[in-house]
Design a protein around this motif. Structure first.
Motif, PDB file in Angstrom:
ATOM      1  N   LEU A   1       0.825  -1.217   0.000  1.00 43.43           N
ATOM      2  CA  LEU A   1       0.000   0.000   0.000  1.00 43.43           C
ATOM      3  C   LEU A   1       0.853   1.258   0.000  1.00 43.43           C
ATOM      4  O   LEU A   1       0.543   2.220  -0.704  1.00 43.43           O
ATOM      5  N   GLU A   2       1.924   1.268   0.799  1.00 47.81           N
ATOM      6  CA  GLU A   2       2.808   2.446   0.799  1.00 47.81           C
ATOM      7  C   GLU A   2       3.535   2.579  -0.531  1.00 47.81           C
ATOM      8  O   GLU A   2       3.777   3.696  -0.999  1.00 47.81           O
TER       9      GLU A   2
ATOM     10  N   SER B   1       1.597   4.481  -2.979  1.00 48.28           N
ATOM     11  CA  SER B   1       1.390   5.871  -2.552  1.00 48.28           C
ATOM     12  C   SER B   1       0.175   6.072  -1.658  1.00 48.28           C
ATOM     13  O   SER B   1      -0.361   7.167  -1.593  1.00 48.28           O
ATOM     14  N   PHE B   2      -0.279   5.016  -0.977  1.00 46.52           N
ATOM     15  CA  PHE B   2      -1.313   5.210   0.031  1.00 46.52           C
ATOM     16  C   PHE B   2      -0.645   5.745   1.296  1.00 46.52           C
ATOM     17  O   PHE B   2       0.498   5.408   1.601  1.00 46.52           O
ATOM     18  N   PRO B   3      -1.328   6.582   2.051  1.00 49.03           N
ATOM     19  CA  PRO B   3      -0.680   7.222   3.202  1.00 49.03           C
ATOM     20  C   PRO B   3      -0.503   6.310   4.413  1.00 49.03           C
ATOM     21  O   PRO B   3       0.288   6.615   5.293  1.00 49.03           O
ATOM     22  N   TYR B   4      -1.221   5.195   4.481  1.00 50.62           N
ATOM     23  CA  TYR B   4      -1.184   4.372   5.686  1.00 50.62           C
ATOM     24  C   TYR B   4      -1.025   2.898   5.321  1.00 50.62           C
ATOM     25  O   TYR B   4      -1.649   2.412   4.385  1.00 50.62           O
ATOM     26  N   CYS B   5      -0.214   2.204   6.066  1.00 45.03           N
ATOM     27  CA  CYS B   5      -0.032   0.764   5.901  1.00 45.03           C
ATOM     28  C   CYS B   5      -0.449   0.098   7.217  1.00 45.03           C
ATOM     29  O   CYS B   5       0.129   0.394   8.266  1.00 45.03           O
TER      30      CYS B   5
END
Length: 103
Positions: free
Chosen positions: A42-43, A46-50
């Protein structure tokens, strides 16, 4: 003959070896180091939270006896360690008991 023995090993011991090696490597890693490639998909997308962020660090802190730091790194770390250890024990006992029944 060799193909059957490889299939038998993979079927019975691969999961035990993978989980054991993972716990061993997390126990030996330096939890204070933040360098290196990120493994969270996920990171990397480019998602902000894993959701698993800090899980390896948490398990490493547990192996060092630093339980406050372990809970701070990821609150699910102790639970993950218990689940993985339980799974390793379960698979080992099932394979050992089944091996003794066939002999």
């Amino acid at each position: 003959m060799i193909k059957e023995s490889i299939a038998h090993f993979y079927r019975n011991y691969f999961e035990i070896a993978a989980f054991s090696m993972g716990l061993l490597l997390m126990g030996l890693m330096d939890p204070y180091t933040t360098s290196g490639p990120g493994l969270c998909l996920l990171e990397n997308l480019s998602f902000p939270y894993c959701p698993g962020d800090g899980l390896g660090h948490s398990i490493s802190f547990i192996f060092r006896g630093e339980f406050d730091n372990a809970l701070e790194a990821n609150i699910l770390g102790p639970f993950a360690l218990i689940v993985l250890s339980g799974r390793i024990f379960y698979l080992f006992s099932q394979n050992y008991l089944n091996y003794n029944k066939t002999e």
